[in-house]
Scaffold this motif. Sequence first.
Motif, PDB file in Angstrom:
ATOM      1  N   UNK A  75     -34.828 -34.069   9.535  1.00 21.23           N
ATOM      2  CA  UNK A  75     -35.706 -32.909   9.382  1.00 21.23           C
ATOM      3  C   UNK A  75     -35.210 -32.021   8.260  1.00 21.23           C
ATOM      4  N   UNK A 237     -39.053 -20.883  20.454  1.00 26.70           N
ATOM      5  CA  UNK A 237     -40.415 -20.438  20.750  1.00 26.70           C
ATOM      6  C   UNK A 237     -41.132 -20.054  19.453  1.00 26.70           C
ATOM      7  N   UNK A 238     -40.371 -19.489  18.534  1.00 26.91           N
ATOM      8  CA  UNK A 238     -40.968 -19.055  17.260  1.00 26.91           C
ATOM      9  C   UNK A 238     -41.010 -20.173  16.227  1.00 26.91           C
ATOM     10  N   UNK A 239     -39.970 -21.018  16.235  1.00 29.82           N
ATOM     11  CA  UNK A 239     -39.844 -21.971  15.128  1.00 29.82           C
ATOM     12  C   UNK A 239     -39.858 -23.439  15.544  1.00 29.82           C
ATOM     13  N   UNK A 240     -40.045 -23.703  16.825  1.00 30.63           N
ATOM     14  CA  UNK A 240     -40.189 -25.085  17.280  1.00 30.63           C
ATOM     15  C   UNK A 240     -39.023 -25.964  16.857  1.00 30.63           C
ATOM     16  N   UNK A 241     -39.331 -27.132  16.292  1.00 33.81           N
ATOM     17  CA  UNK A 241     -38.257 -28.070  15.932  1.00 33.81           C
ATOM     18  C   UNK A 241     -37.375 -27.576  14.782  1.00 33.81           C
ATOM     19  N   UNK A 242     -37.789 -26.484  14.142  1.00 30.97           N
ATOM     20  CA  UNK A 242     -36.968 -25.923  13.060  1.00 30.97           C
ATOM     21  C   UNK A 242     -35.975 -24.887  13.566  1.00 30.97           C
ATOM     22  N   UNK A 245     -32.238 -25.181  12.372  1.00 30.71           N
ATOM     23  CA  UNK A 245     -32.110 -24.912  10.933  1.00 30.71           C
ATOM     24  C   UNK A 245     -32.392 -23.445  10.614  1.00 30.71           C
ATOM     25  N   UNK A 246     -33.327 -22.863  11.328  1.00 29.38           N
ATOM     26  CA  UNK A 246     -33.642 -21.455  11.110  1.00 29.38           C
ATOM     27  C   UNK A 246     -32.467 -20.560  11.503  1.00 29.38           C
ATOM     28  N   UNK A 249     -29.633 -21.209   8.896  1.00 29.85           N
ATOM     29  CA  UNK A 249     -29.852 -20.706   7.536  1.00 29.85           C
ATOM     30  C   UNK A 249     -30.013 -19.191   7.497  1.00 29.85           C
ATOM     31  N   UNK A 250     -30.751 -18.669   8.463  1.00 24.86           N
ATOM     32  CA  UNK A 250     -31.104 -17.255   8.380  1.00 24.86           C
ATOM     33  C   UNK A 250     -30.139 -16.343   9.120  1.00 24.86           C
TER      34      UNK A 250
END
Lengths: 414, 68
Positions: A75, A237-242, A245-246, A249-250
Amino acid sequence: MTGFLTKAIHGPNPLGDPHGTLRAPVYDNVAFGFENAADMQSAFQGHRALHSYSRISNPTVADFETRVAHLAGARGALAVASGMAAISNTILTLAEAGSNIVTTHWLFGNTISLFEQTLGPWGLSVRYADFSNPASVAAAIDDKTRAVFFETVTNPQLEVADAESISAVAHARSVPLVADGTATTPYLFLSKDYGVDIEVISSTKYISGGATAIGGVIIDNGAFDWRRHPKLQATAKRFGPNAFLMALRREVYRNLGACMAPHTAFLHALGLETLPLRVDKSCANTLVLAQWLQRRPEVRGVNYPGLETSPWHETAKQQFASRYGGILTFDLADKEQCFALLDAFRLIARATNIHDNKTLAIHPASTLFCDYTDEERAKMGVSNATIRLSVGCEDAADLVADFDQAFSSIEVGR
Amino acid sequence: MKITVNGETKDAPAGQTLSGLLTTTGVEDPAAVSVQHNGEFVDATQFGTVPLRDGDTVEFLYFLGGGR
């Protein structure tokens, strides 16, 4: 474009460079300018794919990340300053005070030190299990476990765990499986096919090619349902499968600041192109040396997953497509004889590091594991009579000749 | 209809889908963004089938946080 080598050489070429360069240039800068304030706001809020500051993202680093993710079929990937930074960023994303990780005593010494001495005082517990026995791993997992962590080939014990079985017991408890794939890379071990959720790699090693710079990479294979992970539920809940990584990274990666330097990304992207060629040669050389050392009277034992005498031979054969990596260990009578042999090498370098193009030898007990007592080293499977060899890409005959002259020049174990 | 996209109120044609919105909003690479529709994550495979309604909120973020 289906072959690993073809993909490694050509990559997905995401840059869209205005000059049509075939190689991503080194954007060796800190800040990026904007046409207007609205664009700047959009970049900071993540609403546009614009770089703002090289601690957060950089075009050269992004090119390397994209190439790695492409090769792994993942991903996403995120490059960091070192292999240890890959592990620390990953664990700090997955775990919190009061939680635990399940792992093995058979780990790189600095990794154990990170878990116990660095993160322990911040509230992380470490639960140890026998990774040759999935039931032992299952028994160690509880409702506070945030990750199961193992190395695809442990160093220097050279154990190869059955990743699919470990993955099954981790996933049964909704825990992600994290693998340190430094010794294998996606070329020898496509971790997503064996249920690994996150792979961390020291790109300093096989990927760099020639040990040019320190770096690391974190790969999210994209299969884990982060809604089942207590620490990342809200993010999922906000970013699903990301979600992973979110969060990485953030938050964690951004705040820890262990970013990969653009010049390192350039060198490691260059190394990535020839990874399969170098790994194949290194594996072939290692098997030659392992078999040769088995025949030497001075050698008390040889440990290499490529030998049928290894208890992990069949697992390695299946998982790594009949290539067994570039590290072997062998035992002499004692530490003194190990030192004598090391000092007698003329071609093989006395050095730490693994997966350099050059063959490197080290006595692990007195170096990599010098912070530990004899009892602790025994638990880690590190003997005073062991030499570790990281086998490079030289001509095998020259490596055998160096061993031959080294054994001949000293009285070892006769 | 009126919808809120990344905090800004915008006009959108009735029946527009998330996919259409990403196109008209000028998202360079829809495959690289994480989209929330009324606070819930929407998988990229659903972009073309999720209809927007008056008063909806949509947020999208590049999941690599800027740059690919």
